[in-house]
Design a protein around this motif. Structure first.
Motif, PDB file in Angstrom:
ATOM      1  N   GLN A  27    -114.371 -19.879  60.496  1.00  0.00           N
ATOM      2  CA  GLN A  27    -113.482 -18.963  59.809  1.00  0.00           C
ATOM      3  C   GLN A  27    -114.054 -17.567  59.989  1.00  0.00           C
ATOM      4  O   GLN A  27    -115.242 -17.364  59.835  1.00  0.00           O
ATOM      5  CB  GLN A  27    -113.410 -19.287  58.311  1.00  0.00           C
ATOM      6  CG  GLN A  27    -112.882 -20.688  58.026  1.00  0.00           C
ATOM      7  CD  GLN A  27    -111.430 -20.817  58.375  1.00  0.00           C
ATOM      8  OE1 GLN A  27    -110.728 -19.840  58.440  1.00  0.00           O
ATOM      9  NE2 GLN A  27    -110.982 -22.029  58.615  1.00  0.00           N
ATOM     10  N   CYS A 205    -108.342 -25.419  65.563  1.00  0.00           N
ATOM     11  CA  CYS A 205    -108.272 -24.876  64.209  1.00  0.00           C
ATOM     12  C   CYS A 205    -108.149 -23.369  64.320  1.00  0.00           C
ATOM     13  O   CYS A 205    -108.033 -22.820  65.412  1.00  0.00           O
ATOM     14  CB  CYS A 205    -109.528 -25.255  63.419  1.00  0.00           C
ATOM     15  SG  CYS A 205    -111.043 -24.532  64.111  1.00  0.00           S
ATOM     16  N   PHE A 206    -108.212 -22.694  63.173  1.00  0.00           N
ATOM     17  CA  PHE A 206    -108.227 -21.230  63.175  1.00  0.00           C
ATOM     18  C   PHE A 206    -109.658 -20.803  63.485  1.00  0.00           C
ATOM     19  O   PHE A 206    -110.423 -20.432  62.627  1.00  0.00           O
ATOM     20  CB  PHE A 206    -107.777 -20.689  61.824  1.00  0.00           C
ATOM     21  CG  PHE A 206    -107.705 -19.185  61.782  1.00  0.00           C
ATOM     22  CD1 PHE A 206    -106.818 -18.503  62.583  1.00  0.00           C
ATOM     23  CD2 PHE A 206    -108.528 -18.457  60.940  1.00  0.00           C
ATOM     24  CE1 PHE A 206    -106.746 -17.119  62.559  1.00  0.00           C
ATOM     25  CE2 PHE A 206    -108.462 -17.071  60.888  1.00  0.00           C
ATOM     26  CZ  PHE A 206    -107.565 -16.404  61.704  1.00  0.00           C
ATOM     27  N   THR A 268    -105.135 -25.226  54.883  1.00  0.00           N
ATOM     28  CA  THR A 268    -104.594 -24.894  56.202  1.00  0.00           C
ATOM     29  C   THR A 268    -105.707 -24.470  57.148  1.00  0.00           C
ATOM     30  O   THR A 268    -106.838 -24.227  56.745  1.00  0.00           O
ATOM     31  CB  THR A 268    -103.576 -23.746  56.100  1.00  0.00           C
ATOM     32  OG1 THR A 268    -104.231 -22.577  55.575  1.00  0.00           O
ATOM     33  CG2 THR A 268    -102.422 -24.124  55.211  1.00  0.00           C
ATOM     34  N   ASP A 269    -105.347 -24.371  58.420  1.00  0.00           N
ATOM     35  CA  ASP A 269    -106.192 -23.786  59.466  1.00  0.00           C
ATOM     36  C   ASP A 269    -107.420 -24.605  59.820  1.00  0.00           C
ATOM     37  O   ASP A 269    -108.362 -24.094  60.429  1.00  0.00           O
ATOM     38  CB  ASP A 269    -106.635 -22.359  59.093  1.00  0.00           C
ATOM     39  CG  ASP A 269    -105.468 -21.430  58.895  1.00  0.00           C
ATOM     40  OD1 ASP A 269    -104.462 -21.630  59.579  1.00  0.00           O
ATOM     41  OD2 ASP A 269    -105.558 -20.519  58.054  1.00  0.00           O
TER      42      ASP A 269
END
Length: 624
Positions: A27, A205-206, A268-269
Motif C-alpha cells: 500500500q 492488488c493495489f 478492497t485493493d
C-alpha cells in the motif's frame, strides 16, 4: 494528532500472512504512518534536544497575553542508547522460525488489527526489549503476546562485520478465532494411482503483489505468470507424481473438502487467492480474500504456501536459483525480447546469480523489438528502462551488468542509474557508475526516472539533479560525494523543490543526525535554506523532523516566511514539538493566512490534539 497506528489499511509494504511469503501486498506509504514511525523512533532513540534561551520580542494580541517572555527547553538527563535500526523486510530475513505473524485470539473483531513492534535484539539474536504500537483495540491484546514475542530469535544483525544490538521493526496481525467446518465432507480416497491436480491462483492488488496461476498435476507443473513476476507467461517443469500425492494427503488430513467455499473480508485493493484440488475427478475449491480476517482456518494459508514450495514458484516470481535451469528444461529462447525482460526484472530485484546465468546463456544486451500486437505477451514496467537503471538499487547485480558492457554507449541510462544509486545512498555504486561514465551534473528534469518502493516501479519526471537524489537518501557521504563535482545547488524538481527540501524528508531507517548533517553540508556549500517551491513553501514549511527544523533555524531559515496561502511554517507543521520551537525563534502568532485566520484559529480545523499542543506551548511561555 496521530495516536499510534490507527489507520485501517495494511501497513505499507507489509508481507501479510494472509497471502503467505509470496503476497507482497503493497500500500503506498501514507503520511500518517511515516510521521508516526518517525515519532516512535525519535521517542525511543533520541533524547529531547537542548535548546538555547531566546528572548521573544514580538507583540501578541490580547487573546495571547503574557507571551512576552523567554523559553528554555532543557535536555533530559536520561539518555537512551541509540542502536542501528532495521525495518521489517530485513528483520524477517533474520528470523529463526517459528515466528507467528498472524495470531488468532478470542475477542478480536473481524478486520484490520495490527500491532507494530519495536524490538531490541541483542548481538546473540535474543529479544531483550519489546514495545508495541497500534490502535486501542489492538493494543489491549499486547499483554497476552509479550512473552511469546520475547521468545523470538534472530540471527545476529551485523555492522562492519560485528554482531550488534539492533532496533528491529516487526508486525503482528491479530485475527478472530478460526471458523472450523461445522459439517464433515468425506474426501475421495487417495490411491497410489490417483490422478491429482492442485491449482493455486493469486491475483494482483493495489501495489506489487505478483499475479500468477500454478498447477501441479501428476503430469507436470504449469506456471502462468502475470504482473510483478520475473518470468511472465507460461512455463513448465516436471514433477514426481508420488511426491505430489503426498502433498494431496496434506489436503485430505486438513479436511480441506469440508472447508467453506469462500472466506471473504470486507476490504478492497488486496490480492485474491483461489486454491483447488482435484482427486480422480472430485474437486474442491476455496476462495481466500483476506480470509484470516474472517476466521479462515490457518491451515488453508499453510496449504497455499505448501503449493508454492512444492512448485518452487519463487524461481519464476523472484528470479531465484533454479530459474535458468527450469527455462533450459522447457527449451526457452534466451535470445528473445521476453528473455531481456526477465534479465531486467531479475536485476531490479537484485537476483545477482540469475543475472549472471542469464548473461552466460546468451541473453543479448542490444535491445530487441517488442513482439508484434498479434503475438501476446505480458507487459512490464521495465520495458523502457535501461539495464543499469533497472539494477541501480542493487550494487552486485549492477556491477555484473557493467562488467558485461551493458549500456556502454547509453549516456541516458548511465545518468538515470546514477540518480537511482544516489537515491539509495550507495556511494560505492555511484562511484562505479561515474567511473563508467555517468554524469553527476546531468540535468534529469526532462527524463523519465524509474523509482521503486515496496516492489513497485514507477516512472516520473526526474528530480532535476543527482544532488537532489543524494539529499533524499539521507546519507551524508552520498551528499558529500556529489558535492565534489560542484553541482547546481538550486536545481529543482517538478514541485520546485531543491536539495535542501530533499534533505528534510524522512525514511524509516534513517540514522540519527544524518539528515541534519546532509543539510549542514548543503548550507556550507552555499545552498539557500529559504528556497521556495512552486507553492511558495520553504524547507521549514515542509519538514516534520524536529532536529532538521532546529538546524534550519540555526542556519537562518525565516520562521515567518509566508507561502502562497499566506501561511508561515507554524501553520503548516505537523510536528507538535515544532510549535514551542518556532515560538521561541520568533514566530509571529498574529499573522493571518489568506482565509483571515490566525494560527490558533487554524489549529481548530486540525483537531483537538493540535489545539492542545498550542495551549501547552503558550502555557509554558506564560509561566516564564
Amino acid at each position: 494528532m496521530f495516536d499510534s497506528l490507527s489507520q485501517k489499511a495494511p501497513q505499507p509494504g507489509l508481507e501479510h500472512d494472509f497471502g503467505g511469503s509470496f503476497a507482497r501486498c503493497f500500500q503506498p506509504t501514507n503520511f500518517r504512518t511515516t510521521l508516526q514511525s518517525y515519532r516512535e523512533r525519535k521517542s525511543k532513540s533520541r533524547p529531547p534536544a537542548s535548546r538555547p534561551c531566546i528572548m521573544v520580542d514580538v507583540i501578541r494580541t490580547i487573546a495571547l497575553t503574557c507571551l512576552l517572555s523567554s523559553i528554555c527547553l532543557g535536555a533530559s538527563n536520561e539518555k537512551r542508547p541509540s542502536y542501528p535500526s532495521y525495518d521489517y523486510e530485513i528483520a524477517r530475513a533474520h528470523e529463526i522460525k517459528p515466528h507467528r505473524r498472524t495470531i488468532p485470539l478470542k475477542g478480536v473483531s473481524p478486520g484490520f488489527n495490527q500491532l507494530r513492534l519495536t524490538l531490541t535484539v541483542s548481538p546473540m539474536g535474543d529479544v531483550v526489549d519489546a514495545g508495541a504500537g497500534g490502535d486501542r483495540e489492538a493494543l489491549k491484546f499486547w499483554p497476552q503476546l509479550q512473552d511469546e514475542v520475547r521468545q523470538w530469535k534472530f540471527t545476529p544483525f551485523e555492522e562492519n562485520g560485528q554482531a550488534v544490538t539492533a532496533e528491529v521493526e516487526e508486525y503482528i496481525d491479530l485475527v478472530p478465532p478460526e471458523r472450523l467446518p461445522m459439517i464433515h465432507v468425506a474426501a475421495p480416497i487417495l490411491r497410489p494411482t490417483s490422478k491429482v491436480a492442485i491449482t493455486l491462483s493469486r491475483t494482483g492488488c493495489f501495489g506489487s503483489c505478483p499475479s500468477y496461476t500454478v498447477t501441479v498435476g501428476t503430469d507436470g507443473i504449469v506456471f502462468a505468470g502475470g504482473g510483478y513476476v520475473v518470468a511472465s507467461g507460461k512455463h513448465t517443469d516436471r514433477v514426481d507424481a508420488n511426491q505430489l500425492r503426498n502433498l494431496a494427503k496434506r489436503f485430505v488430513t486438513a479436511d480441506f473438502y469440508s472447508m467453506d467455499s469462500s472466506y471473504t473480508a470486507s476490504v478492497t485493493d488486496n490480492p485474491a487467492y483461489t486454491l483447488s484440488i482435484v482427486i480422480d475427478g472430485h474437486e474442491k475449491k476455496v476462495e481466500d480474500y483476506v480470509g484470516s480476517w474472517v476466521g479462515m482456518p490457518a491451515v488453508i494459508t499453510e496449504l497455499e504456501n505448501a503449493v508454492d514450495t512444492f512448485a518452487h514458484t519463487e524461481r519464476w516470481i523472484d528470479g531465484s536459483d533454479g530459474l535458468v535451469e527450469a527455462l533450459r528444461g522447457e527449451n526457452f529462447n534466451f535470445q528473445s525480447f521476453e528473455a531481456q525482460l526477465m534479465l531486467k526484472e531479475a536485476a531490479s530485484r537484485g537476483s545477482t546469480e540469475t543475472v549472471r546465468k542469464l548473461l552466460k546463456v546468451g541473453v543479448p544486451l542490444e535491445p530487441l523489438p517488442a513482439p508484434k500486437p498479434d503475438r501476446p505477451y505480458v507487459t512490464s514496467q521495465l520495458e523502457s528502462v535501461g539495464w543499469l537503471n533497472a539494477a541501480s538499487s542493487h550494487p552486485e547485480a549492477l556491477q555484473v551488468l557493467i562488467n558485461a558492457g551493458a549500456s556502454k554507449n547509453d549516456q541516458s541510462d548511465k545518468d538515470l542509474a546514477l540518480a537511482g544509486a544516489a537515491r539509495s545512498g550507495n556511494v560505492g555504486t555511484a562511484r562505479a557508475l561515474m567511473d563508467y561514465g555517468a554524469n553527476p551534473n546531468a540535468d534529469l528534469s526532462a527524463r523519465a526516472v524509474t523509482k521503486g518502493g515496496g516492489g513497485i516501479k514507477t516512472q516520473r519526471t526526474g528530480a532535476g539533479s543527482v544532488l537532489i537524489d543524494a539529499a533524499e537518501s539521507g546519507n551524508p557521504e552520498m551528499v558529500r560525494e556529489i558535492l565534489r563535482y560542484n553541482p547546481e545547488l538550486e536545481a529543482r524538481d517538478g514541485q520546485g523543490r531543491t536539495a535542501v527540501f530533499a534533505a528534510g524528508e524522512y525514511r524509516d531507517g534513517d540514522k540519527d543526525g544524518a539528515r541534519v548533517e546532509c543539510l549542514h553540508l548543503l548550507a556550507e556549500a552555499g545552498a539557500d535554506v529559504n528556497a521556495r517551491d512552486n507553492e511558495g513553501n520553504t524547507p521549514l514549511h515542509e519538514t516534520f523532523l524536529t532536529d532538521v527544523e532546529e538546524e534550519l533555524l540555526k542556519l537562518g531559515a525565516d520562521v515567518n516566511a509566508r507561502n502562497k496561502d499566506g501561511e508561515t511554517p507554524i501553520f503548516t507543521t505537523v510536528d507538535d514539538d515544532a510549535i514551542p520551537l518556532f515560538i521561541e525563534h520568533g514566530a509571529d502568532l498574529t499573522i493571518r493566512n489568506n482565509k483571515g485566520e490566525t494560527v490558533m484559529e487554524a489549529a481548530k480545523e486540525k483537531g483537538p490534539l493540535r489545539e492542545e499542543a498550542f495551549r501547552k506551548a503558550i502555557q509554558k511561555l506564560n509561566q516564564r
